[in-house]
Write an enzyme that holds these catalytic residues in place. Structure first.
Site, PDB file in Angstrom:
ATOM      1  N   TYR A  52       0.803  -1.224   0.000  1.00 25.94           N
ATOM      2  CA  TYR A  52       0.000   0.000   0.000  1.00 25.94           C
ATOM      3  C   TYR A  52       0.838   1.277   0.000  1.00 25.94           C
ATOM      4  O   TYR A  52       0.397   2.311   0.478  1.00 25.94           O
ATOM      5  CB  TYR A  52      -0.928   0.018   1.222  1.00 25.94           C
ATOM      6  CG  TYR A  52      -1.886  -1.138   1.292  1.00 25.94           C
ATOM      7  CD1 TYR A  52      -2.822  -1.366   0.296  1.00 25.94           C
ATOM      8  CD2 TYR A  52      -1.846  -2.016   2.373  1.00 25.94           C
ATOM      9  CE1 TYR A  52      -3.706  -2.430   0.365  1.00 25.94           C
ATOM     10  CE2 TYR A  52      -2.727  -3.085   2.454  1.00 25.94           C
ATOM     11  CZ  TYR A  52      -3.646  -3.283   1.445  1.00 25.94           C
ATOM     12  OH  TYR A  52      -4.515  -4.340   1.517  1.00 25.94           O
ATOM     13  N   CYS A  53       2.005   1.231  -0.565  1.00 27.38           N
ATOM     14  CA  CYS A  53       2.934   2.357  -0.554  1.00 27.38           C
ATOM     15  C   CYS A  53       2.883   3.098  -1.888  1.00 27.38           C
ATOM     16  O   CYS A  53       2.604   2.508  -2.922  1.00 27.38           O
ATOM     17  CB  CYS A  53       4.350   1.826  -0.307  1.00 27.38           C
ATOM     18  SG  CYS A  53       5.627   3.097  -0.272  1.00 27.38           S
ATOM     19  N   GLY A  54       3.195   4.380  -1.862  1.00 31.93           N
ATOM     20  CA  GLY A  54       3.287   5.151  -3.089  1.00 31.93           C
ATOM     21  C   GLY A  54       4.392   4.665  -4.010  1.00 31.93           C
ATOM     22  O   GLY A  54       4.380   4.939  -5.204  1.00 31.93           O
ATOM     23  N   PHE A  55       5.351   3.911  -3.472  1.00 32.68           N
ATOM     24  CA  PHE A  55       6.457   3.370  -4.270  1.00 32.68           C
ATOM     25  C   PHE A  55       6.189   1.945  -4.767  1.00 32.68           C
ATOM     26  O   PHE A  55       7.045   1.336  -5.386  1.00 32.68           O
ATOM     27  CB  PHE A  55       7.762   3.386  -3.466  1.00 32.68           C
ATOM     28  CG  PHE A  55       8.256   4.770  -3.149  1.00 32.68           C
ATOM     29  CD1 PHE A  55       8.749   5.596  -4.148  1.00 32.68           C
ATOM     30  CD2 PHE A  55       8.239   5.242  -1.852  1.00 32.68           C
ATOM     31  CE1 PHE A  55       9.216   6.881  -3.858  1.00 32.68           C
ATOM     32  CE2 PHE A  55       8.707   6.521  -1.547  1.00 32.68           C
ATOM     33  CZ  PHE A  55       9.192   7.344  -2.557  1.00 32.68           C
ATOM     34  N   THR A  56       5.001   1.411  -4.489  1.00 32.94           N
ATOM     35  CA  THR A  56       4.689   0.025  -4.838  1.00 32.94           C
ATOM     36  C   THR A  56       4.857  -0.249  -6.329  1.00 32.94           C
ATOM     37  O   THR A  56       5.194  -1.370  -6.717  1.00 32.94           O
ATOM     38  CB  THR A  56       3.270  -0.352  -4.353  1.00 32.94           C
ATOM     39  OG1 THR A  56       3.225  -0.168  -2.935  1.00 32.94           O
ATOM     40  CG2 THR A  56       2.920  -1.795  -4.667  1.00 32.94           C
TER      41      THR A  56
END
Length: 181
Positions: A59-63
């Site tokens: 669930y990360c912006g970097f996923t």
């Protein structure tokens, strides 16, 4: 607001970039970790390989970096690179169990590189690999966020670290990998 958070994270990551002279009582290949299916990975099976160890989160912006990690794996696996994804909830952005993470990675990103079980990557409860990296390379080995990258050379020592902001297919990472393969 997001721009300021992003800039703040970048400054913090730069500030903590440091390395120390390591004594390496153990090397990476002396360690082990549980894979996403619950089996123990004896890391000595990767001896004489270059390892890119990346703490990940669903669930990360970097996923979206999963795409580039998979591409990197496909480009360099035959030359001796092993990408290892380490799902972690250390930053409260991971699914609740290994089977959900495995399904998410396979369905959304067609991940075929090794994944570990959900693992702590910072603090007192950090897995021994991350404590080992910090002890031997310094603060820059401590993940400040998801998709922090630790590059391990063929001798099993930390070669370099890269912040979450550094994309897996960046020239910086590619050049470093090609120099040590």
């Amino acid at each position: 607001m997001n721009k300021f958070i992003f800039i703040g994270l970048a400054l913090i990551m730069f500030f903590f970039k440091s390395s120390v002279t390591a004594n390496y009582e153990k090397v990476f290949f002396d360690l082990k970790i549980e894979d996403i299916s619950g089996e123990i990975i004896e890391l000595n099976k990767y001896k004489n390989k270059v390892i890119l160890l990346v703490n990940t989160a669903s669930y990360c912006g970097f996923t979206k970096q999963y795409d580039e990690l998979q591409t990197l794996w496909e480009l360099y696996e035959s030359k001796g690179l092993i990408v290892i994804g380490v799902p972690s909830n250390s930053f409260n952005q991971e699914k609740t169990n290994n089977s959900e993470v495995k399904e998410f990675c396979e369905v959304n990103f067609n991940i075929t590189f090794p994944l570990t079980s959900i693992t702590e990557v910072k603090g007192e409860k950090a897995h021994e690999i991350f404590k080992w990296a910090k002890d031997n390379y310094g603060k820059s080995a401590i993940p400040k966020w998801n998709f922090h990258k630790i590059l391990i050379n063929k001798e099993g020592k930390v070669e370099d670290t890269f912040s979450s902001l550094t994309k897996p297919l960046s020239k910086k990472i590619i050049n470093k990998i090609e120099n040590i393969l």
